[in-house]
Design a protein around this motif. Structure first.
Motif, PDB file in Angstrom:
ATOM      1  N   GLU A  28       6.935  -8.583 -11.675  1.00  0.00           N
ATOM      2  CA  GLU A  28       6.521  -7.083 -12.214  1.00  0.00           C
ATOM      3  C   GLU A  28       6.041  -6.363 -10.976  1.00  0.00           C
ATOM      4  O   GLU A  28       6.603  -5.153 -10.915  1.00  0.00           O
ATOM      5  CB  GLU A  28       5.418  -7.258 -13.171  1.00  0.00           C
ATOM      6  CG  GLU A  28       5.972  -7.873 -14.457  1.00  0.00           C
ATOM      7  CD  GLU A  28       4.934  -8.110 -15.465  1.00  0.00           C
ATOM      8  OE1 GLU A  28       3.577  -8.046 -15.110  1.00  0.00           O
ATOM      9  OE2 GLU A  28       5.154  -8.498 -16.750  1.00  0.00           O
ATOM     10  N   VAL A  29       5.143  -7.051 -10.344  1.00  0.00           N
ATOM     11  CA  VAL A  29       4.854  -6.112  -9.190  1.00  0.00           C
ATOM     12  C   VAL A  29       5.759  -5.730  -8.115  1.00  0.00           C
ATOM     13  O   VAL A  29       5.734  -4.524  -7.447  1.00  0.00           O
ATOM     14  CB  VAL A  29       3.503  -7.133  -8.353  1.00  0.00           C
ATOM     15  CG1 VAL A  29       3.048  -6.037  -7.094  1.00  0.00           C
ATOM     16  CG2 VAL A  29       2.579  -7.359  -9.144  1.00  0.00           C
ATOM     17  N   LEU A  30       6.713  -6.520  -7.942  1.00  0.00           N
ATOM     18  CA  LEU A  30       8.002  -6.017  -6.940  1.00  0.00           C
ATOM     19  C   LEU A  30       8.778  -4.969  -7.617  1.00  0.00           C
ATOM     20  O   LEU A  30       9.331  -4.208  -6.758  1.00  0.00           O
ATOM     21  CB  LEU A  30       8.592  -7.472  -6.593  1.00  0.00           C
ATOM     22  CG  LEU A  30       7.927  -8.542  -5.887  1.00  0.00           C
ATOM     23  CD1 LEU A  30       8.835  -9.788  -5.779  1.00  0.00           C
ATOM     24  CD2 LEU A  30       7.637  -7.933  -4.484  1.00  0.00           C
ATOM     25  N   LYS A  31       8.734  -5.178  -8.856  1.00  0.00           N
ATOM     26  CA  LYS A  31       9.529  -3.920  -9.312  1.00  0.00           C
ATOM     27  C   LYS A  31       9.054  -2.672  -9.245  1.00  0.00           C
ATOM     28  O   LYS A  31       9.362  -1.410  -9.103  1.00  0.00           O
ATOM     29  CB  LYS A  31       9.901  -4.145 -10.905  1.00  0.00           C
ATOM     30  CG  LYS A  31      10.931  -5.270 -11.153  1.00  0.00           C
ATOM     31  CD  LYS A  31      11.007  -5.381 -12.573  1.00  0.00           C
ATOM     32  CE  LYS A  31      11.811  -6.869 -12.938  1.00  0.00           C
ATOM     33  NZ  LYS A  31      11.767  -7.168 -14.315  1.00  0.00           N
ATOM     34  N   MET A  32       7.637  -2.797  -9.431  1.00  0.00           N
ATOM     35  CA  MET A  32       6.721  -1.415  -9.236  1.00  0.00           C
ATOM     36  C   MET A  32       6.846  -0.934  -7.961  1.00  0.00           C
ATOM     37  O   MET A  32       6.695   0.338  -7.750  1.00  0.00           O
ATOM     38  CB  MET A  32       5.497  -1.755  -9.420  1.00  0.00           C
ATOM     39  CG  MET A  32       5.072  -1.890 -11.093  1.00  0.00           C
ATOM     40  SD  MET A  32       3.215  -2.496 -11.460  1.00  0.00           S
ATOM     41  CE  MET A  32       2.425  -1.156 -10.669  1.00  0.00           C
TER      42      MET A  32
END
Length: 80
Positions: A28-32
């Protein structure tokens, strides 16, 4: 406390704390990160104030000056 009571207390504590905890998966952090704008860095050059010039000169020339130490006491000496 019995084992069952202990588990009930822990479950209730988790319910109370859940709104205050922020948990994210790495994916999720990488997508953000893909959605964030690129970093912009601006360097603004300006002159030092009179106090900064005086202090800088004293430090560079290894001359003593008055300063406040980590314990809040005023000291006189070099910053070595």
């Amino acid at each position: 406390l019995t084992e069952e009571e202990r588990l009930l207390i822990i479950r209730r504590l988790h319910q109370v704390l859940r709104p205050f905890l922020l948990r994210r998966l790495k994916s999720e952090v990488l997508k953000m990160g893909e959605q964030l704008p690129t970093k912009q860095e601006d360097i603004i050059v300006c002159d030092m104030s009179a106090w900064q010039k005086y202090t800088h000169t004293r430090i560079v020339e290894n001359k003593p000056l008055v300063y406040t130490n980590a314990h809040g006491r005023q000291c006189y000496g070099t910053l070595s």
